[in-house]
Design a protein around this motif. Structure first.
Motif, mmCIF file in Angstrom:
data_model
loop_
_atom_site.group_PDB
_atom_site.id
_atom_site.type_symbol
_atom_site.label_atom_id
_atom_site.label_comp_id
_atom_site.label_asym_id
_atom_site.label_seq_id
_atom_site.Cartn_x
_atom_site.Cartn_y
_atom_site.Cartn_z
ATOM 1 N N UNK A 58 0.820 -1.202 0.000
ATOM 2 C CA UNK A 58 0.000 0.000 0.000
ATOM 3 C C UNK A 58 0.859 1.260 0.000
ATOM 4 N N UNK A 59 1.979 1.211 0.693
ATOM 5 C CA UNK A 59 2.874 2.373 0.767
ATOM 6 C C UNK A 59 3.605 2.598 -0.554
ATOM 7 N N UNK A 60 4.048 1.511 -1.180
ATOM 8 C CA UNK A 60 4.861 1.629 -2.392
ATOM 9 C C UNK A 60 4.026 1.600 -3.670
ATOM 10 N N UNK A 61 2.765 1.179 -3.573
ATOM 11 C CA UNK A 61 1.918 1.100 -4.753
ATOM 12 C C UNK A 61 2.306 -0.005 -5.712
ATOM 13 N N UNK A 62 2.835 -1.087 -5.191
ATOM 14 C CA UNK A 62 3.283 -2.185 -6.032
ATOM 15 C C UNK A 62 2.993 -3.512 -5.345
ATOM 16 N N UNK A 63 2.989 -4.577 -6.114
ATOM 17 C CA UNK A 63 2.783 -5.904 -5.543
ATOM 18 C C UNK A 63 4.078 -6.410 -4.909
ATOM 19 N N UNK A 64 3.934 -7.192 -3.863
ATOM 20 C CA UNK A 64 5.073 -7.737 -3.118
ATOM 21 C C UNK A 64 5.086 -9.253 -3.286
ATOM 22 N N UNK A 65 6.238 -9.779 -3.639
ATOM 23 C CA UNK A 65 6.407 -11.228 -3.775
ATOM 24 C C UNK A 65 6.899 -11.809 -2.460
ATOM 25 N N UNK A 66 6.210 -12.858 -2.007
ATOM 26 C CA UNK A 66 6.630 -13.570 -0.800
ATOM 27 C C UNK A 66 7.387 -14.823 -1.188
ATOM 28 N N UNK A 67 8.235 -15.269 -0.285
ATOM 29 C CA UNK A 67 8.994 -16.489 -0.529
ATOM 30 C C UNK A 67 8.040 -17.664 -0.704
ATOM 31 N N UNK A 68 8.264 -18.428 -1.743
ATOM 32 C CA UNK A 68 7.415 -19.599 -1.987
ATOM 33 C C UNK A 68 7.575 -20.586 -0.845
ATOM 34 N N UNK A 69 6.487 -21.251 -0.456
ATOM 35 C CA UNK A 69 6.578 -22.212 0.649
ATOM 36 C C UNK A 69 7.472 -23.378 0.268
ATOM 37 N N UNK A 70 8.186 -23.889 1.273
ATOM 38 C CA UNK A 70 9.048 -25.046 1.042
ATOM 39 C C UNK A 70 8.197 -26.307 0.942
ATOM 40 N N UNK A 71 8.575 -27.187 0.035
ATOM 41 C CA UNK A 71 7.829 -28.435 -0.130
ATOM 42 C C UNK A 71 8.213 -29.416 0.962
#
Length: 365
Positions: free
Chosen positions: A352-365
Motif C-alpha cells: 500500500x505504501x509503495x503502490x506495487x505488488x510484493x512477492x513472498x517467498x514460496x513455501x518449502x515443499x
C-alpha cells in the motif's frame, strides 16, 4: 498448577471488548476450564465481571499473576495489541501456557520468536482466530470438500461496516506501537481465513486508505493475494462501506457460492446471550440468510439454490484448548499460522505504501 482431575484455571488479562464479550463468556462456557482471575484495574470493569462471574478473582497487573503462577494453568491475553508480545513473553517465562487474541504480534519475526520460546519451554501457545468458527466459514469449508464448486478460481471475502464516525481508542490510533487500523484488526481475520482455505500466499497487493475526517490510520483496505495453489483472494476490510457486499463470493469452474450477512455469534455475545446453559440453537441463522450455490445468474434474483448454513461454533476453540492442555494435542491455531498471516499483513503495508505488488517467498515443499 492444579492437580489431576482439577479443571485448568485461567487468568484473563484485559476486560475490554475482547475480554468481556468473547473470551470470558467462552472460557466460562467450556467444560474443563475455570475462569479464575481477571486482570483489570478499572473498577467499573470489575463490577461488570463480578456480576456475571461471582467467583472470579481480580488482579491489577499481569505481574500479580506471575507471582502466583502455581495457582494458574493458562493465561489468556485480551489486552491492547501493543501489550501482546511483552505479556506473552512474561507468561511463557513464568511457565504458563498462553492464548493471545489476534494479532499475536506486530511483526512475523516477533510471532516466530514467541513460537520458539514456547517450544523451548514446552508450553502451549495459541492465537484466538474465532472467525475460523463462523457459520459461513464452516459452511464454505464443507462445500469445498464436496467438489461442487469445481476448481476455485477466485475467493472474495468482505468484512465491511458502516461506521462514518470515529469511536476513538487505541484501535483507531495512528501511533505505530499501537498496531491499530483495520489491516491488523479485521485484516487479521480475512487473511487467516484465506490462508486456511487456499494455502500460502506468494504475491500480495494492497490498497489502504484513510477515509474518515480525523482518522489516523487505515479504515478502508483491500488486499489481493495470489496463492501458491493458483487461487486468487480478494479481501476487503472497511469501516466506511455504505452498502455492504456479500460476506463471501467464491467462484469456481463449476459453480459459485454467495453468502450475505455476518455470523450471529458476536451479536449474541454482545447482547449477553451465552452458549450452553441448556440453550439450543447456538450459532444458528434463519433459512432466509442461507447462501446460494449456482451458475449463470445472480442469487439476488433467485439464481442458484440455498445451501444450509452450518451452525457457528466459537465454543469449539476453547474446547480444543482444554483438550490440548489435558491431552497434549496440537492447539487449534498455532503461532506459526499467525506468523504466516503477519507475513501477508506486513507485505500489505509495504504494498500500500509503495503502490506495487510484493512477492513472498514460496513455501518449502
Amino acid at each position: 498448577m492444579t492437580g489431576p482431575g482439577t479443571p485448568p484455571r485461567v487468568g484473563l488479562v484485559g476486560y475490554g471488548l475482547a475480554g468481556s464479550v468473547f473470551h470470558a463468556p467462552l472460557i466460562a462456557a467450556t467444560e474443563g476450564l475455570v475462569l479464575d482471575t481477571v486482570v483489570t484495574a478499572a473498577q467499573e470493569r470489575r463490577v461488570q465481571a463480578r456480576a456475571e462471574f461471582p467467583d472470579v478473582r481480580f488482579a491489577a497487573t499481569p505481574e500479580e499473576l506471575w507471582q502466583r503462577a502455581d495457582e494458574l494453568d493458562l493465561i489468556v491475553i485480551a489486552s491492547p495489541n501493543r501489550t501482546h508480545v511483552p505479556i506473552a513473553t512474561a507468561a511463557l517465562k513464568a511457565g504458563l501456557p498462553v492464548v493471545v487474541d489476534k494479532p499475536l504480534a506486530g511483526t512475523a519475526a516477533e510471532a516466530r520468536g514467541l513460537a520458539a520460546l514456547a517450544e523451548e519451554r514446552g508450553l502451549l501457545l495459541s492465537v484466538f482466530q474465532n472467525r475460523r468458527w463462523d457459520n459461513d466459514f464452516l459452511t464454505l469449508t464443507r462445500l469445498l470438500g464436496t467438489g461442487r464448486l469445481g476448481d476455485v478460481q477466485r475467493f472474495e471475502s468482505r468484512f465491511e461496516r458502516w461506521r462514518p464516525q470515529l469511536k476513538g481508542g487505541w484501535r483507531e490510533s495512528g501511533a505505530p506501537e499501537e498496531i491499530g487500523g483495520l489491516l491488523y484488526d479485521l485484516g487479521s481475520h480475512v487473511v487467516d481465513q484465506a490462508l486456511v482455505l487456499f494455502g500460502p500466499a506468494v504475491r500480495v497487493y494492497a490498497e489502504a486508505d484513510v477515509r474518515r475526517p480525523g482518522a489516523e490510520t487505515d479504515d478502508d483496505t483491500f488486499i489481493a493475494l495470489t496463492h501458491a495453489s493458483g487461487v486468487r483472494s480478494h479481501l476487503y476490510a472497511s469501516a466506511t462501506t455504505a452498502q455492504l457486499g456479500p460476506r463471501f463470493r467464491v467462484l469456481g469452474s463449476k459453480a459459485g457460492y454467495v453468502k450475505y450477512g455476518l455470523d450471529p455469534q458476536e451479536a449474541d455475545l454482545r447482547a449477553g446471550r451465552r452458549p450452553g446453559c441448556g440453550r439450543a440453537g447456538w450459532g444458528l441463522e434463519p433459512e432466509s440468510l442461507w447462501g446460494r450455490l449456482g451458475a449463470g445468474d445472480s442469487p439476488l434474483t433467485g439464481g442458484g439454490h440455498p445451501v444450509e448454513t452450518e451452525p457457528g461454533d466459537y465454543p469449539a476453540y476453547y474446547a480444543a484448548i482444554a483438550a490440548a492442555l489435558r491431552d497434549g494435542t496440537p492447539p487449534p491455531v498455532t503461532a506459526y499460522e499467525a506468523a504466516a498471516t503477519l507475513d501477508v499483513l506486513e507485505a500489505a503495508v509495504r504494498s500500500a505504501h509503495e503502490g506495487t505488488a510484493i512477492t513472498l517467498e514460496a513455501p518449502h515443499s
